[in-house]
Motif scaffolding. Structure first.
Motif, mmCIF file in Angstrom:
data_model
loop_
_atom_site.group_PDB
_atom_site.id
_atom_site.type_symbol
_atom_site.label_atom_id
_atom_site.label_comp_id
_atom_site.label_asym_id
_atom_site.label_seq_id
_atom_site.Cartn_x
_atom_site.Cartn_y
_atom_site.Cartn_z
ATOM 1 N N GLN A 339 -2.330 38.482 -20.225
ATOM 2 C CA GLN A 339 -2.757 37.917 -18.946
ATOM 3 C C GLN A 339 -2.394 36.444 -18.893
ATOM 4 O O GLN A 339 -2.616 35.706 -19.852
ATOM 5 N N HIS A 340 -1.806 36.020 -17.766
ATOM 6 C CA HIS A 340 -1.513 34.599 -17.556
ATOM 7 C C HIS A 340 -2.793 33.899 -17.137
ATOM 8 O O HIS A 340 -3.425 34.249 -16.148
ATOM 9 N N ASN A 341 -3.155 32.896 -17.904
ATOM 10 C CA ASN A 341 -4.379 32.147 -17.612
ATOM 11 C C ASN A 341 -4.072 30.666 -17.716
ATOM 12 O O ASN A 341 -3.894 30.134 -18.809
ATOM 13 N N MET A 342 -3.968 29.996 -16.554
ATOM 14 C CA MET A 342 -3.657 28.568 -16.507
ATOM 15 C C MET A 342 -2.368 28.257 -17.272
ATOM 16 O O MET A 342 -2.256 27.282 -18.005
ATOM 17 N N GLY A 343 -1.370 29.139 -17.113
ATOM 18 C CA GLY A 343 -0.086 28.920 -17.749
ATOM 19 C C GLY A 343 -0.001 29.377 -19.189
ATOM 20 O O GLY A 343 1.021 29.189 -19.845
ATOM 21 N N VAL A 344 -1.066 30.007 -19.684
ATOM 22 C CA VAL A 344 -1.098 30.457 -21.067
ATOM 23 C C VAL A 344 -1.275 31.973 -21.097
ATOM 24 O O VAL A 344 -2.077 32.520 -20.338
ATOM 25 N N LEU A 345 -0.502 32.658 -21.960
ATOM 26 C CA LEU A 345 -0.669 34.098 -22.126
ATOM 27 C C LEU A 345 -1.833 34.364 -23.072
ATOM 28 O O LEU A 345 -1.861 33.867 -24.203
ATOM 29 N N THR A 346 -2.804 35.130 -22.602
ATOM 30 C CA THR A 346 -3.975 35.440 -23.418
ATOM 31 C C THR A 346 -4.221 36.949 -23.410
ATOM 32 O O THR A 346 -3.720 37.668 -22.547
ATOM 33 N N THR A 347 -4.995 37.382 -24.368
ATOM 34 C CA THR A 347 -5.410 38.783 -24.405
ATOM 35 C C THR A 347 -6.704 38.890 -25.183
ATOM 36 O O THR A 347 -7.131 37.938 -25.838
ATOM 37 N N ASP A 348 -7.343 40.023 -25.105
ATOM 38 C CA ASP A 348 -8.537 40.310 -25.888
ATOM 39 C C ASP A 348 -8.703 41.819 -25.946
ATOM 40 O O ASP A 348 -7.909 42.571 -25.364
ATOM 41 N N PHE A 349 -9.722 42.266 -26.647
ATOM 42 C CA PHE A 349 -9.879 43.702 -26.876
ATOM 43 C C PHE A 349 -10.143 44.489 -25.595
ATOM 44 O O PHE A 349 -9.935 45.698 -25.556
ATOM 45 N N THR A 350 -10.579 43.826 -24.529
ATOM 46 C CA THR A 350 -10.833 44.542 -23.272
ATOM 47 C C THR A 350 -9.535 44.935 -22.577
ATOM 48 O O THR A 350 -9.560 45.720 -21.628
ATOM 49 N N LYS A 351 -8.398 44.396 -23.039
ATOM 50 C CA LYS A 351 -7.108 44.685 -22.414
ATOM 51 C C LYS A 351 -6.306 45.729 -23.204
ATOM 52 O O LYS A 351 -5.116 45.904 -22.984
ATOM 53 N N ILE A 352 -6.961 46.417 -24.122
ATOM 54 C CA ILE A 352 -6.313 47.521 -24.836
ATOM 55 C C ILE A 352 -6.324 48.738 -23.906
ATOM 56 O O ILE A 352 -7.390 49.182 -23.470
ATOM 57 N N LYS A 353 -5.155 49.270 -23.584
ATOM 58 C CA LYS A 353 -5.034 50.364 -22.621
ATOM 59 C C LYS A 353 -4.573 51.650 -23.314
ATOM 60 O O LYS A 353 -3.681 51.634 -24.153
ATOM 61 N N ALA A 354 -5.178 52.744 -22.920
ATOM 62 C CA ALA A 354 -4.865 54.047 -23.518
ATOM 63 C C ALA A 354 -3.530 54.575 -23.010
ATOM 64 O O ALA A 354 -3.136 54.328 -21.877
ATOM 65 N N GLY A 355 -2.849 55.321 -23.881
ATOM 66 C CA GLY A 355 -1.638 56.040 -23.487
ATOM 67 C C GLY A 355 -1.948 57.518 -23.296
ATOM 68 O O GLY A 355 -3.089 57.972 -23.487
ATOM 69 N N ALA A 356 -0.926 58.281 -22.942
ATOM 70 C CA ALA A 356 -1.125 59.716 -22.713
ATOM 71 C C ALA A 356 -1.628 60.414 -23.968
ATOM 72 O O ALA A 356 -2.412 61.359 -23.893
ATOM 73 N N ILE A 357 -1.203 59.932 -25.129
ATOM 74 C CA ILE A 357 -1.606 60.577 -26.383
ATOM 75 C C ILE A 357 -3.104 60.442 -26.622
ATOM 76 O O ILE A 357 -3.735 61.305 -27.248
#
Length: 794
Positions: A339-357
């Motif tokens: 996620q772009h946040n004030m020009g910085v790419l950030t992430t956290d565990f809430t942004k882990i997305k499931a795949g079809a598997i």
């Protein structure tokens, strides 16, 4: 002897006697899939076996029902199975870069997420209230007041010690200072500067004595300060715990049988108590733009208390069935979003997305082979997960330029993977991919045809009944059903078979329904089916009609009457994708003295494929067997597909080419009203070819445009008679004697039909009788040989 076929052998008509109904409305709709017993049993076996590596590869042509049947049978089985757990990712307070995975019974993942959200919101409200309560303030004031009173008493003792050592212990804005007394008065800097060394020595001694005498008191102050801080922390801890404790116990009671969740609740409580001030103190907002930017790039302090509901099965009935139409890596294996946040790419565990598997875990995952194997990373990720029976979420360098520092805990896998694809992909995988053999041990092979038994003819009526019922179409009469059955045999290219390409049949049913609607009738009869087939062809035959026009006006040179030496009409099939048709091509052969053998002009022009080259080489083998047992084969022959501007491939014209070659050698003309198809082997046996119906119909339409004389027709291999399902117009023309279809098993039979001259049978000495085609051929070849000997002697 060649055989002239009667019109009733050119098409296998469906008998009305086996259809004991008026319309398909009276027929019970078909249940299941017909004509696919092997595939049905294989799929049932593969779905039920639970051992490791028994995933399924399903192959067959498009339109055979492999997709729809697979989906329906998998869903039916899945509905009877248990629904798998939900999965959630939560923050790991000990290892922040390694989110924890917790499983919950179906539907409890949502409850857990909502309960956790409610917990944090409750704490944000009730903790500030608890810390703002009179009771907390009183207790806090008591702790502070007690510390302050002790501090005052101890400071008084320090001042007395200072006084006893003729010093003044005085507070300042930066702490406490010790000032010497001179003549009972605090000494100024000027006074101190005027003292001699002896006086200064005495002051230093007094200060040292004060520090020594006051050290215990200072230690006592520090001890009281530490005690007060501990009492304050304990007070805050107990106050927070009075609010937090009951809420945590409620969670523990609600999820008491989940040990992983219970361990998380303990860690959660400890972390909240450790950072309790986040809940009742507001973060200061700096007016500095830079500080605001830095503050904006930080994640909110309460993010770590959120829940990522990774897989939610609350609405799933039975085991999940997931079909992933676009099996790129992240769609299949999941991802960690940035996620772009004030020009910085950030992430956290809430942004882990499931795949079809992950969505299919505990159930069934259906993939298309072409989509899967066109993405190398997808196949590598899938086979790694299946081999280790665990799935780990990671962003891979080849699929993303961003690598995250998160390493989410892996999730155990228990699913059945079904890949639907072609024969070619299966063969390549089985030969070249070692892991494929170990992971996909069940092969489901869908047939392209079934026997045209009465049982299946009636099932075809039941299939039509079901489709009409499901799609709201008009029902079909017996005559119309017969037309559909005959169309199915045409698709199968076999009088004793029915096609399992149900998609093509469904298209015919829908289109016949439209023509019945236009006619304003309530049921579909044979005329509407015939109209649908006629119009289907009309929509696609523009290119065919253009070729016929060019032939009719003489641009393409095709003769449909007369006789010519070394010239014959061959037949080819043009495939336009949704439509294929036959067209005649003039084949010519010239023979003359020489030693070059049979020259394939198409090959010399690099327009000939491997199969066609093979067919031409066979001609030399046949000539050698039949005419060169006592002297070498000495000739030059040029063979050409006239006015061919595309590549030529396939061996279905090899017999045709051989007839033209024999005609040229014997100087005996061939009947131009007869087109020929069929491959030949070195023994002179005519072999079957494909597209026999299109080829016959193609020549018939050309002959019809140029004028039917009652002498034209097509010579086909005898082994192709069973494949005849000709158009009704062609059958009618044969019945009226306007057109003919002959079959032959050998070159000898075919050459007699085309020339009207016996082929000839050799005597004991190997000589062919005069007045035969082969006698003339042998004579010409011996002449070429004799001439070559004369040239050598010269």
């Amino acid at each position: 002897m060649f055989e002239k076929l009667d019109h009733d052998r050119l098409r296998a008509n469906c008998s009305l006697d086996i259809l004991n109904f008026t319309t398909t409305e009276e027929v019970l709709p078909l249940e299941g899939l017909m004509g696919q017993d092997r595939a049905v049993q294989s799929l049932a076996f593969g779905l039920r076996i639970k051992d490791e590596g028994y995933n399924i590869y399903i192959m067959g042509l498009t339109g055979t029902g492999r997709n729809s049947y697979t989906m329906s049978i998998v869903k039916e089985l899945a509905e009877k199975q248990l629904t798998p757990d939900d999965w959630c990712y939560v923050y790991d307070f000990e290892h922040p870069d390694q989110p924890l995975a917790i499983s919950f019974r179906r539907g409890e993942g949502t409850v857990f997420k909502e309960t956790m959200g409610a917990l944090i919101e409750t704490l944000k409200t009730e903790l500030p209230q608890a810390f703002d309560s009179d009771e907390f303030k009183t207790l806090r004031h008591k702790v502070i007041q007690g510390f302050q009173q002790q501090s005052i008493n101890l400071m008084a003792r320090i001042e007395q010690v200072a006084k006893d050592n003729q010093l003044l212990f005085k507070p300042t804005g930066k702490g406490y200072v010790t000032i010497p007394l001179v003549n009972s008065q605090p000494a100024t800097e000027a006074v101190v500067a005027g003292l001699d060394a002896s006086a200064m020595q005495k002051i230093t001694e007094r200060v040292n004595k004060f520090n020594y005498d006051a050290e215990d008191i200072f230690e006592e102050i520090r001890a009281h300060e530490t005690e007060a801080q501990e009492r304050m922390v304990k007070l805050e801890h107990n106050t927070a715990l009075s609010v937090l404790g009951p809420l945590i116990k409620t969670l523990q009671s609600r999820f008491g049988d989940n040990n992983t969740a219970l361990a998380y609740f303990e860690a959660l409580q400890s972390d909240i108590l450790k950072h309790i001030k986040n809940f009742w103190t507001e973060e200061e907002v700096s007016p500095s733009p830079l500080a605001a930017l830095q503050q904006g790039s930080k994640e909110p302090w309460d993010t770590k208390y959120k829940v990522n509901l990774f897989v939610d099965n609350k609405d799933t009935k039975g085991a999940p069935v997931v079909r992933e139409p676009n099996a790129v890596y992240y769609n299949l294996m999941g991802m960690i979003e940035m996620q772009h946040n004030m020009g910085v790419l950030t992430t956290d565990f809430t942004k882990i997305k499931a795949g079809a598997i992950h969505r299919a875990n505990g159930g069934f995952l259906i993939l298309e082979a072409e989509d899967l194997f066109s993405n190398a990373l997808s196949w590598k990720g899938l086979k790694r997960a299946l081999k280790h029976r665990i799935s780990r979420i990671e962003n891979v360098p080849a699929a993303s330029t961003v690598i995250t520092g998160l390493k989410p805990a892996g999730i155990p896998l228990n699913l059945k993977v079904l890949i639907i694809g072609s024969y070619e992909i299966y063969r390549l995988l089985f030969q070249l991919e070692e892991d494929f053999k170990k992971l996909f041990k069940v092969k489901v092979d869908f047939e392209t045809e079934m026997n045209r038994k009465e049982e299946y003819v009636y099932k075809m009526a039941a299939f039509i009944s079901k489709h009409c019922q499901d799609k709201g179409l008009r029902h079909f009469t017996r005559d119309a059903v017969c037309e559909v059955v005959e169309y199915s045999s045409r698709l199968a290219e076999n009088q004793q078979k029915l096609s399992t390409r149900f998609n093509d049949i469904v298209e015919l049913l829908s289109e016949a329904n439209v023509w019945a609607d236009i006619a304003g009738v309530t049921v579909i009869d044979s005329a509407h089916v015939e109209k649908a087939l006629e119009q289907k062809r009309y929509r696609s035959d523009k290119y065919e009609q253009k070729i016929h026009e060019l032939i009719e006006e003489g641009t393409y040179l095709i003769s449909t009457d007369g006789h010519e030496v070394g010239q014959i009409n061959g037949l080819a099939v043009y495939n336009l994708g949704d439509y294929s048709f036959g067209r005649p091509s003039r084949i010519t052969v010239n023979t003359f003295a020489g030693k070059s053998g049979v020259i394939n002009i198409e090959k010399e022009a690099q327009m000939s494929g491997r199969l066609h080259n093979k067919g031409v080489h066979i001609l030399s083998g046949y000539l050698g067997k039949m005419f060169a047992q006592k002297f070498p084969l000495t000739l030059t022959a040029t063979l050409c597909f006239e006015q061919s501007y595309d590549g030529i491939d396939g061996d279905s014209a090899s017999s045709t080419e051989l007839y033209a070659l024999l005609s040229s050698l014997a100087d005996i003309p061939l009947d131009q009203g007869i087109a020929v198809t069929g491959s030949v082997n070195q023994k002179g046996e005519i072999q079957p070819i494909g597209g026999v119906n299109e080829k016959i119909e193609g020549f018939f339409r050309v002959a019809k445009r140029k004028g039917l004389s009652g002498k034209q027709g097509v010579l086909i291999p005898h082994t192709n008679v069973k494949n005849l399902m000709l158009d009704n117009e062609v059958v009618a023309a044969v019945a009226e004697g306007k057109f003919h279809v002959w079959s032959a098993s050998t070159i000898e039979q075919g050459i007699e039909l085309l020339t009207g001259v016996p082929a000839g049978t050799p005597d004991a000495a190997g000589h062919y009788p005069p007045g035969t085609v082969f006698h003339e051929v042998a004579t010409k070849l011996h002449t070429y040989y004799a001439d070559s000997l004369k040239d050598q002697n010269k």
